[in-house]
Structure formats: structure tokens, C-alpha cells
Write an enzyme that holds these catalytic residues in place. Sequence first.
Site, PDB file in Angstrom:
ATOM      1  N   ASP A  64     136.367  13.676  46.206  1.00  0.00           N
ATOM      2  CA  ASP A  64     136.656  15.035  46.661  1.00  0.00           C
ATOM      3  C   ASP A  64     136.503  15.123  48.181  1.00  0.00           C
ATOM      4  O   ASP A  64     136.462  16.205  48.751  1.00  0.00           O
ATOM      5  CB  ASP A  64     135.774  16.068  45.947  1.00  0.00           C
ATOM      6  N   ILE A  77     131.676  11.974  44.874  1.00  0.00           N
ATOM      7  CA  ILE A  77     131.720  13.398  44.533  1.00  0.00           C
ATOM      8  C   ILE A  77     130.571  14.081  45.263  1.00  0.00           C
ATOM      9  O   ILE A  77     129.406  13.688  45.097  1.00  0.00           O
ATOM     10  CB  ILE A  77     131.556  13.618  43.005  1.00  0.00           C
ATOM     11  N   HIS A  78     130.899  15.072  46.094  1.00  0.00           N
ATOM     12  CA  HIS A  78     129.807  15.740  46.821  1.00  0.00           C
ATOM     13  C   HIS A  78     130.105  17.196  47.189  1.00  0.00           C
ATOM     14  O   HIS A  78     129.200  17.909  47.610  1.00  0.00           O
ATOM     15  CB  HIS A  78     129.508  14.981  48.120  1.00  0.00           C
ATOM     16  N   ARG A  79     131.337  17.648  47.051  1.00  0.00           N
ATOM     17  CA  ARG A  79     131.670  19.003  47.492  1.00  0.00           C
ATOM     18  C   ARG A  79     130.900  20.045  46.687  1.00  0.00           C
ATOM     19  O   ARG A  79     130.568  19.842  45.520  1.00  0.00           O
ATOM     20  CB  ARG A  79     133.174  19.258  47.336  1.00  0.00           C
ATOM     21  N   ARG A 130     123.030  15.360  47.712  1.00  0.00           N
ATOM     22  CA  ARG A 130     123.240  16.652  47.035  1.00  0.00           C
ATOM     23  C   ARG A 130     123.601  16.441  45.569  1.00  0.00           C
ATOM     24  O   ARG A 130     123.075  17.107  44.673  1.00  0.00           O
ATOM     25  CB  ARG A 130     124.351  17.437  47.734  1.00  0.00           C
TER      26      ARG A 130
END
Length: 336
Positions: free
Chosen positions: A263, A191-193, A223
Site C-alpha cells: 500500500d 502494509i502500513h497505511r 504500526r
Amino acid sequence: MRVLSVVGNRPQFIKSAPLSIALREAGIEDVVLHTGQHWDPGMSQVFFDELGIPEPAHRLDLRTAEIDAMTGPIREIVEAERPDWVLVYGDTNSTAAGARAAAGTPVAHVEAGLRSFDLSMPEERNRIEVDRLSTLLLCPDERSAAQLETEGVPGRREVVGDVMADATRLFAPIARRRESPVEPPYVALTIHRQQNTEPERLRAIVAALGESDRRFAFPVHPRTRAVLTAAGIELPANVLALEPLGYLEMLALTAAADVVVTDSGGLQKEAYWLGVPCVTVRPSTEWVDTVAMGANVLVPPEGIGAAVAAARFPAGAPALYGDGHAARRVAEALYA
């Protein structure tokens, strides 16, 4: 012929690996410019080391994702190098900065014509802008080429396939010989968006993971880690946090997973090519064929548990996005 290849983050390093080989074999000089959008060694240098990508001739080391901050320094290098082409990949801010900075030099866009039709995503806005700035539109499939025609985008369209399929073809056999960094069974998670790392959205995703009876292996993007820490979000006991993985380790983790939850656009495709069902935590995807084939499903955070439980890879799924030889066609298109 000289090409200035603009890269700046993990997916672009992966895409550039097979293309760098093809350019050299075609006698094209490949001058690599690294913007520094990803600068953490686990998200940057490890890919150059693992994949045999030539060391960048230019490292801007800007440590920013701001397009305007990258554009000026890239333009200075374009003017100094005077390449025949500026080659940009995908949909990141480094992609947009490279296209804007071309300063009259023709731009070739790898992954042209992809659309999620979700203008709330900065990546979608980047795709549209870069396609309109490009002279050569290197499309992964006929659907993306048709989309460019529908939009009246003026560049020359070439359907070449997906260079990430080349990378998977070249490196998956090596990755499969490695042990996964996590003992199966597990679900591979990334998950990074930007949308999913808003604190409340990320909190909802983590809560949904905790309600599942599955174990998740989670290489944590810098992030995402920063938001988890700043917002005081604790991962549940069934989520194993890992440091960012190199490409071969990530391929090995994906190949041995029961399901992928992500994502990431690139990981949706890699899961498909590796025969692993995918659950995508997004309202839309640019890789719509993976959904149409039943190998990928789009869910909100609260839908993660049920989707993982139901995930199965379809029997007889056809090949998507080319035959793994896109890089050679890109080199031919640059010469043409």
C-alpha cells in the site's frame, strides 16, 4: 544559498539522499531537520548510515505524527536558521508541518501536484495543503504540473522528474549485488497505511494472504506490528514476518520478488523501475501511470490472491517519472 530540508520518515530519507548530493555539488548548504515522525532505528538511522545522508543538524525526536506538535518546534528552527528555502518532501505529516512552519520563508515542495482524488486519505489532504503553501512546485511529471494548473495553485511549477528515480538509479546496482534477505521464490509484501491497519481491514488482508498458495516476505512496519499484536491477529504459515529493512535490503528484496503487494506509494514506483509487477491494496493511487501501463493493479483485500496469480510485468513498458536526474534539476530550480 541555504536550504532547510525537513524530513521525518522512511520515504523522505530516501528522497533526500540524491538531493543532498546534488545540493552540495551545486554549492547549496543543506541543513537537515529530522522531526522524529519515524524514530525506530530500523525506520530512521539505518537510512542515514546506508545512504550517506548528512547527519541532521536538528533532531527534534518528537516521536509523534501529530502536525500541530511538530509545527511549533520546526518554526523555532526556521526562525533561528533563516534559510533561503524550506524544502519539504511528499505527503506526510512532517511535510505539512514543515510547510506550515515556514513562517514567511519560501517553501519548495518535492513531488508537487500528485493526486489520488481520495480525500479520505490524510496524505491526499496534505498534498493539497502543501502545494497551496509552496512557492516552488517541483513536479515529477507533466500530469502533476497540469493538475496544479487546473486547480489554480499559484506557485511556480517546474517539471523535474522524481528524486526516488534518482535513488533507484544510484542504489539499485548496489542492491542487486546483495543477496535478497529471503530465498526466492516469494512475493514481497508491505502494509502500513492507516486505512489498512484498522483491525478489521488488517484481519481481512491477513485472511486473503492465508488463502493464497504463494509465500510472502513481509517486513513488518512498527504500526502494523502493534495492531497485529493488540488485535490478536496471527500471520498464516505462508507469511514470513521480517524486521523492518534498510533501503538497500528492501531494494534487494523487491528486485528478487515475483510480485510486490503493497500500500506504499514509493514501493509502487520502485517495483515499476525494477520491472516487478505490483498489486496495490488501496482503492486509489497517486501513481496512476503505473496502473495505466498494466504494471500495477488496485485491489480490495479479497482481491489479493487472484491479482497475485495474474500479475505480469508488461513487455515494452516505457520509462516513467523522469530520467533519474531530478535532483540536479531541483538544485537548478532553487537557484532560479
